[in-house]
Write a protein that holds these residues in place. Structure first.
Motif, PDB file in Angstrom:
ATOM      1  N   PRO A  23       0.841  -1.207   0.000  1.00  0.00           N
ATOM      2  CA  PRO A  23       0.000   0.000   0.000  1.00  0.00           C
ATOM      3  C   PRO A  23       0.872   1.251   0.000  1.00  0.00           C
ATOM      4  O   PRO A  23       1.976   1.250   0.542  1.00  0.00           O
ATOM      5  CB  PRO A  23      -0.794  -0.114   1.301  1.00  0.00           C
ATOM      6  N   GLU A  43      -7.370  -0.409   0.145  1.00  0.00           N
ATOM      7  CA  GLU A  43      -8.694  -0.722   0.678  1.00  0.00           C
ATOM      8  C   GLU A  43      -8.774  -2.131   1.237  1.00  0.00           C
ATOM      9  O   GLU A  43      -9.743  -2.456   1.923  1.00  0.00           O
ATOM     10  CB  GLU A  43      -9.741  -0.579  -0.423  1.00  0.00           C
ATOM     11  N   GLU A  44      -7.823  -2.977   0.951  1.00  0.00           N
ATOM     12  CA  GLU A  44      -7.900  -4.414   1.258  1.00  0.00           C
ATOM     13  C   GLU A  44      -8.206  -4.702   2.723  1.00  0.00           C
ATOM     14  O   GLU A  44      -7.526  -4.254   3.627  1.00  0.00           O
ATOM     15  CB  GLU A  44      -6.605  -5.102   0.854  1.00  0.00           C
ATOM     16  N   CYS A  46     -10.606  -3.595   4.572  1.00  0.00           N
ATOM     17  CA  CYS A  46     -11.309  -2.531   5.294  1.00  0.00           C
ATOM     18  C   CYS A  46     -12.664  -2.297   4.638  1.00  0.00           C
ATOM     19  O   CYS A  46     -12.762  -2.252   3.415  1.00  0.00           O
ATOM     20  CB  CYS A  46     -10.503  -1.233   5.265  1.00  0.00           C
ATOM     21  N   ARG A  51      -9.782   2.956   4.651  1.00  0.00           N
ATOM     22  CA  ARG A  51      -8.522   2.585   4.010  1.00  0.00           C
ATOM     23  C   ARG A  51      -7.602   1.979   5.064  1.00  0.00           C
ATOM     24  O   ARG A  51      -7.777   2.165   6.263  1.00  0.00           O
ATOM     25  CB  ARG A  51      -7.842   3.818   3.404  1.00  0.00           C
ATOM     26  N   VAL A  52      -6.560   1.301   4.608  1.00  0.00           N
ATOM     27  CA  VAL A  52      -5.600   0.629   5.490  1.00  0.00           C
ATOM     28  C   VAL A  52      -4.671   1.653   6.139  1.00  0.00           C
ATOM     29  O   VAL A  52      -4.242   2.618   5.501  1.00  0.00           O
ATOM     30  CB  VAL A  52      -4.754  -0.399   4.700  1.00  0.00           C
ATOM     31  N   CYS A  53      -4.364   1.436   7.429  1.00  0.00           N
ATOM     32  CA  CYS A  53      -3.386   2.262   8.135  1.00  0.00           C
ATOM     33  C   CYS A  53      -2.498   1.363   8.987  1.00  0.00           C
ATOM     34  O   CYS A  53      -2.833   0.207   9.239  1.00  0.00           O
ATOM     35  CB  CYS A  53      -4.051   3.330   8.993  1.00  0.00           C
ATOM     36  N   ARG A  64      -1.904  -3.231  12.140  1.00  0.00           N
ATOM     37  CA  ARG A  64      -2.614  -2.866  10.919  1.00  0.00           C
ATOM     38  C   ARG A  64      -4.059  -2.588  11.289  1.00  0.00           C
ATOM     39  O   ARG A  64      -4.661  -3.307  12.075  1.00  0.00           O
ATOM     40  CB  ARG A  64      -2.544  -4.023   9.930  1.00  0.00           C
ATOM     41  N   CYS A  66      -7.767   0.123  10.036  1.00  0.00           N
ATOM     42  CA  CYS A  66      -8.514   0.829   8.999  1.00  0.00           C
ATOM     43  C   CYS A  66      -8.776   2.263   9.476  1.00  0.00           C
ATOM     44  O   CYS A  66      -9.071   2.479  10.644  1.00  0.00           O
ATOM     45  CB  CYS A  66      -9.841   0.131   8.728  1.00  0.00           C
TER      46      CYS A  66
END
Length: 132
Positions: A23, A43-44, A46, A51-53, A64, A66
């Protein structure tokens, strides 16, 4: 026949190398010397529009989660750490975000109540990056 097989291998390797599986980190916040929050465009895993954070801890551990924009805050949910609520002003753009001219004002926002309604009514939400 040997040359066509070789061309297929070269084409496959080129396609695989051209695909970026990581990402892209667009925004970063450092709330203390112990933790860093990274917001990506992935986006995977979530639920939309999240979105991914990633939250990186001093001990080198990474969680990990969202993230989603909620008015003047970013709400990040981590399964192992709970929610974090960080002011948008704490984040700075990465070089990639500058190149893309991406801003958090353009980031997807949650379906929220009116602007005057506080979004931190849940006492379990941590309003900064520090551990509870």
């Amino acid at each position: 026949m040997k040359s066509s097989s070789m061309m297929a291998v070269v084409a496959s390797c080129t396609i695989l190398l051209g695909c970026d599986l990581q990402p892209h980190v667009l925004f970063v916040a450092s709330a203390s010397p112990y933790q860093v929050m990274q917001l990506t465009d992935a986006e995977e895993g979530c639920p939309a529009p999240s979105r991914v954070c990633f939250l990186t801890l001093l001990d080198g551990g990474t969680s990990r989660g969202c993230w989603i924009r909620e008015h003047a805050y970013i709400r990040a949910h981590f399964h192992d750490l709970g929610d974090r609520l960080i002011p948008v002003t704490e984040f700075r753009r990465t070089m990639l975000a500058e190149y893309r001219n991406a801003t958090l004002e353009e980031a997807a926002a949650a379906d929220l109540p009116e602007v005057g309604t506080p979004s931190t009514t849940d006492p379990s939400v941590n309003v900064n990056l520090r551990s509870r």
